[in-house]
Motif scaffolding. Sequence first.
Motif, PDB file in Angstrom:
ATOM      1  N   ALA A   1       0.839  -1.204   0.000  1.00 49.22           N
ATOM      2  CA  ALA A   1       0.000   0.000   0.000  1.00 49.22           C
ATOM      3  C   ALA A   1       0.875   1.256   0.000  1.00 49.22           C
TER       4      ALA A   1
ATOM      5  N   THR B   1      -1.512   4.111  -1.605  1.00 49.03           N
ATOM      6  CA  THR B   1      -2.905   4.060  -1.168  1.00 49.03           C
ATOM      7  C   THR B   1      -2.967   3.793   0.332  1.00 49.03           C
ATOM      8  N   ASP B   2      -4.134   4.017   0.897  1.00 47.49           N
ATOM      9  CA  ASP B   2      -4.314   3.772   2.330  1.00 47.49           C
ATOM     10  C   ASP B   2      -4.432   2.291   2.653  1.00 47.49           C
TER      11      ASP B   2
ATOM     12  N   ARG C   1       2.496   9.727  -9.530  1.00 45.50           N
ATOM     13  CA  ARG C   1       1.635   8.741  -8.862  1.00 45.50           C
ATOM     14  C   ARG C   1       1.734   7.402  -9.577  1.00 45.50           C
TER      15      ARG C   1
ATOM     16  N   SER D   1      -3.139   3.533  -7.915  1.00 46.97           N
ATOM     17  CA  SER D   1      -3.588   4.563  -6.971  1.00 46.97           C
ATOM     18  C   SER D   1      -4.361   5.665  -7.681  1.00 46.97           C
TER      19      SER D   1
ATOM     20  N   ASN E   1     -10.621   4.712  -8.217  1.00 46.29           N
ATOM     21  CA  ASN E   1     -11.310   4.410  -6.959  1.00 46.29           C
ATOM     22  C   ASN E   1     -10.774   3.148  -6.303  1.00 46.29           C
ATOM     23  N   ALA E   2     -10.361   2.199  -7.121  1.00 51.02           N
ATOM     24  CA  ALA E   2      -9.800   0.940  -6.616  1.00 51.02           C
ATOM     25  C   ALA E   2      -9.011   0.294  -7.741  1.00 51.02           C
TER      26      ALA E   2
ATOM     27  N   THR F   1      -6.020  -2.539  -4.057  1.00 50.40           N
ATOM     28  CA  THR F   1      -5.578  -1.307  -3.413  1.00 50.40           C
ATOM     29  C   THR F   1      -6.642  -0.232  -3.570  1.00 50.40           C
ATOM     30  N   THR F   2      -6.794   0.594  -2.542  1.00 52.10           N
ATOM     31  CA  THR F   2      -7.803   1.650  -2.558  1.00 52.10           C
ATOM     32  C   THR F   2      -7.572   2.594  -1.392  1.00 52.10           C
ATOM     33  N   ASN F   3      -8.118   3.795  -1.507  1.00 50.81           N
ATOM     34  CA  ASN F   3      -8.162   4.733  -0.379  1.00 50.81           C
ATOM     35  C   ASN F   3      -9.505   4.688   0.345  1.00 50.81           C
TER      36      ASN F   3
END
Length: 367
Positions: free
Chosen positions: A45, A50-51, A172, A176, A179-180, A201-203
Amino acid sequence: MIQFLDLQKITALHGNEIEQAVNRVVASGRYLQGNENKSFEKNYAQYIGTDHAVGVANGLDALILIFRAYIETGVLHPGDEVIVPANTYIASILSITENRLKPVLVEPDITTLQLSPEKAEKAITPRTKAMLLVHLYGRCAYNADIEHSCRQNGLLLIEDNAQAHGCLYTNRRTGSLGNAAAHSFYPGKNLGALGDGGAVTTNDTALADTVRALANYGSSEKYVFRYKGRNSRLDEIQAAILDVKLKYLDQDNMRRKAVAEMYLGGITNPAITLPHVSNFDSHVFHLFPILANHRDNLQKYLRQNGVDTLIHYPVPPHRQKCYREWNRLSFPVTEMIHSKELSLPISPAIADNEVSQVIDLINNWHY
């Protein structure tokens, strides 16, 4: 024989650390959902930017679980349209139909072989709710036009990042940008396991939590099942191996770029169309695709001279038997790519003299 992809040599590049990681997991007695997974998810991540990262069993599951999570949370509904490149690998489309969503196949740009932003924009209808952007061959498919289309039309942007680990758009990383994103760690990928594996991966914390629950039989609390889920886990051995290889991903990608530069600078046969590369940061060369009118003859010639190649992909999705309802559709650009594309050997382990041999053979080929 120059192999298309020599996995033994690639593994040997970091063999000692991989062996130590495997031995550590074996000795631990914990083989699923342990500290190795937690460590890799955190590190991946952070690398992607990403978060959240959620480890799953493979790349297809990662895609399926993203769409399923959006359906479970009421963001998507069965029958919604999803724009997807017509020349993608079948897994991208399977993930859409698996969730009873409707794929809308859109032609690529012949220069980049990526989804055409202009054609994607024209394909949007009131029923379109998402775009699945596939970074094919390791090239970033994202751009300002794609971003504008999604924002303007309120579309989810989901990335299929199976082939583009480490790729950049400005500052970036792919994975990332939307949305995902779904990631595959199939052994032949730029970041490959010694088995299979994948990640989301996603925020979006709610999405990550839903994906994690769906991948654990539908449960986020032991023996309590909120969803009708599935079993999709990244095992501890693969997580430990991936954590080792992640440290070297940028270095390995630089070697791929160096090989690509040799091909781009050395292949001069006018019968060959080389990839158009304007920015090396936006490409990690999972594959090096060339186009040739007599592709099958070229592949046979190279094989007879000790060079292994692959075709990505010989039959486009709309001509596959599993999608008979599309068999009469026409996608000329996609069909042209699938009839001409040939992928040359490229990896962090290929030697300069092997690359030179491939270049010389191609320059001496004629039909």
